[in-house]
Design an enzyme around this catalytic site. Structure first.
Site, PDB file in Angstrom:
ATOM      1  N   LYS A  13       0.831  -1.207   0.000  1.00  0.00           N
ATOM      2  CA  LYS A  13       0.000   0.000   0.000  1.00  0.00           C
ATOM      3  C   LYS A  13       0.869   1.263   0.000  1.00  0.00           C
ATOM      4  CE  LYS A  13      -1.935  -1.172   3.911  1.00  0.00           C
ATOM      5  NZ  LYS A  13      -1.227  -2.424   4.183  1.00  0.00           N
ATOM      6  N   ARG A  88      -9.711   0.666   8.723  1.00  0.00           N
ATOM      7  CA  ARG A  88      -9.300  -0.680   9.103  1.00  0.00           C
ATOM      8  C   ARG A  88     -10.380  -1.415   9.885  1.00  0.00           C
ATOM      9  NH1 ARG A  88      -3.343   0.420   8.943  1.00  0.00           N
ATOM     10  NH2 ARG A  88      -2.221  -1.466   9.480  1.00  0.00           N
ATOM     11  N   ARG A 127      11.784  -4.722   5.075  1.00  0.00           N
ATOM     12  CA  ARG A 127      11.381  -3.348   4.748  1.00  0.00           C
ATOM     13  C   ARG A 127      12.225  -2.312   5.487  1.00  0.00           C
ATOM     14  NH1 ARG A 127       5.210  -1.655   5.368  1.00  0.00           N
ATOM     15  NH2 ARG A 127       5.362  -2.492   7.481  1.00  0.00           N
ATOM     16  N   ARG A 161      11.250  -0.059  11.140  1.00  0.00           N
ATOM     17  CA  ARG A 161      10.214   0.116  12.155  1.00  0.00           C
ATOM     18  C   ARG A 161      10.347  -0.922  13.256  1.00  0.00           C
ATOM     19  NH1 ARG A 161       4.825   0.388   8.618  1.00  0.00           N
ATOM     20  NH2 ARG A 161       4.072  -0.689  10.470  1.00  0.00           N
ATOM     21  N   ARG A 172      -0.632  -8.521  13.436  1.00  0.00           N
ATOM     22  CA  ARG A 172      -1.193  -7.548  12.490  1.00  0.00           C
ATOM     23  C   ARG A 172      -1.992  -8.250  11.388  1.00  0.00           C
ATOM     24  NH1 ARG A 172       4.356  -4.775  11.600  1.00  0.00           N
ATOM     25  NH2 ARG A 172       3.404  -3.817   9.766  1.00  0.00           N
TER      26      ARG A 172
HETATM   27  P1  ADP Z   1       1.225  -1.818   7.912  1.00  0.00           P
HETATM   28  O1  ADP Z   1       0.660  -1.281   6.657  1.00  0.00           O
HETATM   29  O2  ADP Z   1       2.589  -2.377   7.786  1.00  0.00           O
HETATM   30  O3  ADP Z   1       0.279  -2.726   8.656  1.00  0.00           O
HETATM   31  P2  ADP Z   1       0.788   0.780   9.225  1.00  0.00           P
HETATM   32  O4  ADP Z   1       1.913   1.723   9.151  1.00  0.00           O
HETATM   33  O5  ADP Z   1      -0.402   1.027   8.371  1.00  0.00           O
HETATM   34  O6  ADP Z   1       1.405  -0.659   8.982  1.00  0.00           O
HETATM   35  O7  ADP Z   1       0.265   0.670  10.721  1.00  0.00           O
HETATM   36  C1  ADP Z   1       1.161   0.432  11.796  1.00  0.00           C
HETATM   37  C2  ADP Z   1       0.357   0.314  13.087  1.00  0.00           C
HETATM   38  O8  ADP Z   1      -0.301   1.558  13.355  1.00  0.00           O
HETATM   39  C3  ADP Z   1      -0.761  -0.730  13.070  1.00  0.00           C
HETATM   40  O9  ADP Z   1      -0.283  -2.020  13.414  1.00  0.00           O
HETATM   41  C4  ADP Z   1      -1.719  -0.154  14.124  1.00  0.00           C
HETATM   42  O10 ADP Z   1      -1.232  -0.395  15.442  1.00  0.00           O
HETATM   43  C5  ADP Z   1      -1.608   1.350  13.877  1.00  0.00           C
HETATM   44  N1  ADP Z   1      -2.600   1.821  12.885  1.00  0.00           N
HETATM   45  C6  ADP Z   1      -2.324   2.356  11.667  1.00  0.00           C
HETATM   46  N2  ADP Z   1      -3.448   2.691  11.026  1.00  0.00           N
HETATM   47  C7  ADP Z   1      -4.482   2.353  11.848  1.00  0.00           C
HETATM   48  C8  ADP Z   1      -5.905   2.406  11.745  1.00  0.00           C
HETATM   49  N3  ADP Z   1      -6.510   2.911  10.644  1.00  0.00           N
HETATM   50  N4  ADP Z   1      -6.638   1.963  12.800  1.00  0.00           N
HETATM   51  C9  ADP Z   1      -6.054   1.485  13.897  1.00  0.00           C
HETATM   52  N5  ADP Z   1      -4.730   1.371  14.067  1.00  0.00           N
HETATM   53  C10 ADP Z   1      -3.937   1.801  13.042  1.00  0.00           C
HETATM   54  P1  ADP Z   2       2.262  -1.822   3.242  1.00  0.00           P
HETATM   55  O1  ADP Z   2       2.240  -0.314   3.191  1.00  0.00           O
HETATM   56  O2  ADP Z   2       1.068  -2.448   2.564  1.00  0.00           O
HETATM   57  O3  ADP Z   2       2.434  -2.350   4.631  1.00  0.00           O
HETATM   58  P2  ADP Z   2       4.818  -1.565   1.810  1.00  0.00           P
HETATM   59  O4  ADP Z   2       4.431  -0.778   0.614  1.00  0.00           O
HETATM   60  O5  ADP Z   2       5.550  -0.870   2.890  1.00  0.00           O
HETATM   61  O6  ADP Z   2       3.519  -2.322   2.408  1.00  0.00           O
HETATM   62  O7  ADP Z   2       5.662  -2.823   1.300  1.00  0.00           O
HETATM   63  C1  ADP Z   2       6.290  -3.715   2.224  1.00  0.00           C
HETATM   64  C2  ADP Z   2       7.692  -4.058   1.716  1.00  0.00           C
HETATM   65  O8  ADP Z   2       7.589  -4.877   0.544  1.00  0.00           O
HETATM   66  C3  ADP Z   2       8.523  -2.848   1.331  1.00  0.00           C
HETATM   67  O9  ADP Z   2       9.862  -3.073   1.743  1.00  0.00           O
HETATM   68  C4  ADP Z   2       8.408  -2.780  -0.186  1.00  0.00           C
HETATM   69  O10 ADP Z   2       9.609  -2.275  -0.785  1.00  0.00           O
HETATM   70  C5  ADP Z   2       8.200  -4.231  -0.582  1.00  0.00           C
HETATM   71  N1  ADP Z   2       7.253  -4.377  -1.702  1.00  0.00           N
HETATM   72  C6  ADP Z   2       6.142  -3.628  -1.965  1.00  0.00           C
HETATM   73  N2  ADP Z   2       5.500  -4.066  -3.075  1.00  0.00           N
HETATM   74  C7  ADP Z   2       6.212  -5.141  -3.515  1.00  0.00           C
HETATM   75  C8  ADP Z   2       6.066  -6.047  -4.642  1.00  0.00           C
HETATM   76  N3  ADP Z   2       5.048  -5.934  -5.506  1.00  0.00           N
HETATM   77  N4  ADP Z   2       6.995  -7.018  -4.763  1.00  0.00           N
HETATM   78  C9  ADP Z   2       8.016  -7.139  -3.885  1.00  0.00           C
HETATM   79  N5  ADP Z   2       8.208  -6.333  -2.815  1.00  0.00           N
HETATM   80  C10 ADP Z   2       7.331  -5.337  -2.634  1.00  0.00           C
END
Ligand code: ADP
Ligand code: ADP
Ligand code: ZN
Length: 215
Positions: A13, A88, A127, A161, A172
């Site tokens: 995302k 979410r 990541r 992170r 998660r």
């Molecule tokens: P990822 O896409 O890797 O799951 P995010 O950066 O979106 O991670 O979120 C990291 C953490 O922040 C989540 O595990 C949660 O604890 C919190 N968080 C982020 N967005 C939301 C949301 N919309 N509602 C509740 N908690 C959230």
């Molecule tokens: P999200 O925001 O959904 O948690 P990220 O965009 O941060 O996910 O992606 C998670 C990790 O995977 C990052 O290190 C990113 O560079 C890698 N990544 C994202 N899209 C792809 C893909 N299509 N193929 C391989 N690796 C990817």
């Protein structure tokens, strides 16, 4: 244009949101990034969210929805919004409807990034991001062109992170399955959901998203 990118942690995302921002007059609204900024700044929201995030659980609906409202208010009316990691829960989806409504915005697309769960732990554990501009990278899948130097801003500082570890990722993913995936039917009934194969290469995923936005 207002769109939601939906998918489990590591689906891509944030990566795709950054590319959309580079290509269009759009802003990425990542509640994860907003919460991490609040934790760094030590605000009351940050203090409340820190431990919850470290466990991989969800922060309260009221907190994230108010962050989203504030961010939208700081944007020009003609700047599109890319919701990344929000909503979410069903409660957040309802709040988003009223938040958008109050600002005369409508939701154009919900794009679900479909991924094989087995790939997610590898994606999350590899990541990292530029400490200066926030550009995302991966140890195996997205390396900077010059090793150790950010493609976008030239910085040599990177960060990882604290919640990007295998144990937290499992929590998660479970949160995603239990609370986030069930909101898709709300948008299905409106006919605005599109699915993209998130297992393809990053460029291919971007092309598929662009095709959806062009209609
Ligand atoms: P990822 O896409 O890797 O799951 P995010 O950066 O979106 O991670 O979120 C990291 C953490 O922040 C989540 O595990 C949660 O604890 C919190 N968080 C982020 N967005 C939301 C949301 N919309 N509602 C509740 N908690 C959230
Ligand atoms: P999200 O925001 O959904 O948690 P990220 O965009 O941060 O996910 O992606 C998670 C990790 O995977 C990052 O290190 C990113 O560079 C890698 N990544 C994202 N899209 C792809 C893909 N299509 N193929 C391989 N690796 C990817
Ligand atoms: Zn950078």
């Amino acid at each position: 244009m207002n769109i939601i990118l939906l998918g489990p942690p590591g689906a891509g995302k944030g990566t795709q949101a950054q590319r959309l921002v580079d290509a269009h007059a759009m802003r990425q609204l990542s509640t994860g990034d907003m919460l991490r900024a609040a934790v760094r700044a030590g605000t009351p929201t940050g203090l409340e969210a820190k431990a919850v995030m470290e466990r991989g659980e969800l922060v309260s609906d009221a907190i994230v929805s108010s962050l989203i409202g504030e961010e939208l208010d700081s944007m020009g009316a003609d700047t599109g919004a890319i919701f990344d990691g929000y909503p979410r829960t069903a409660e957040q989806a309802r709040s988003l409807d009223s938040i958008l409504d109050a600002r005369g915005r409508t939701l154009d697309h919900v794009i679900e990034l479909e991924v094989n769960e087995d790939a997610l732990v590898d994606r999350i554990c590899g990541r990292y991001t530029c400490a200066s501009c926030g550009k995302g990278y991966h140890d195996k899948f997205e390396l900077p062109q010059v090793p150790g130097v950010c493609d976008k801003c030239g910085s040599t500082e990177f960060k990882r992170r604290p919640d990007d570890n295998e144990e937290t990722v499992r929590t998660r993913m479970a949160e995603y399955r239990a609370k986030t995936a069930p909101i898709l039917p709300i948008y299905e009934t409106r006919g605005i959901v599109s699915r993209v194969n998130g297992m393809e290469e990053i460029d291919h995923v971007s092309a598929a998203i662009e095709a959806i936005l062009k209609g």
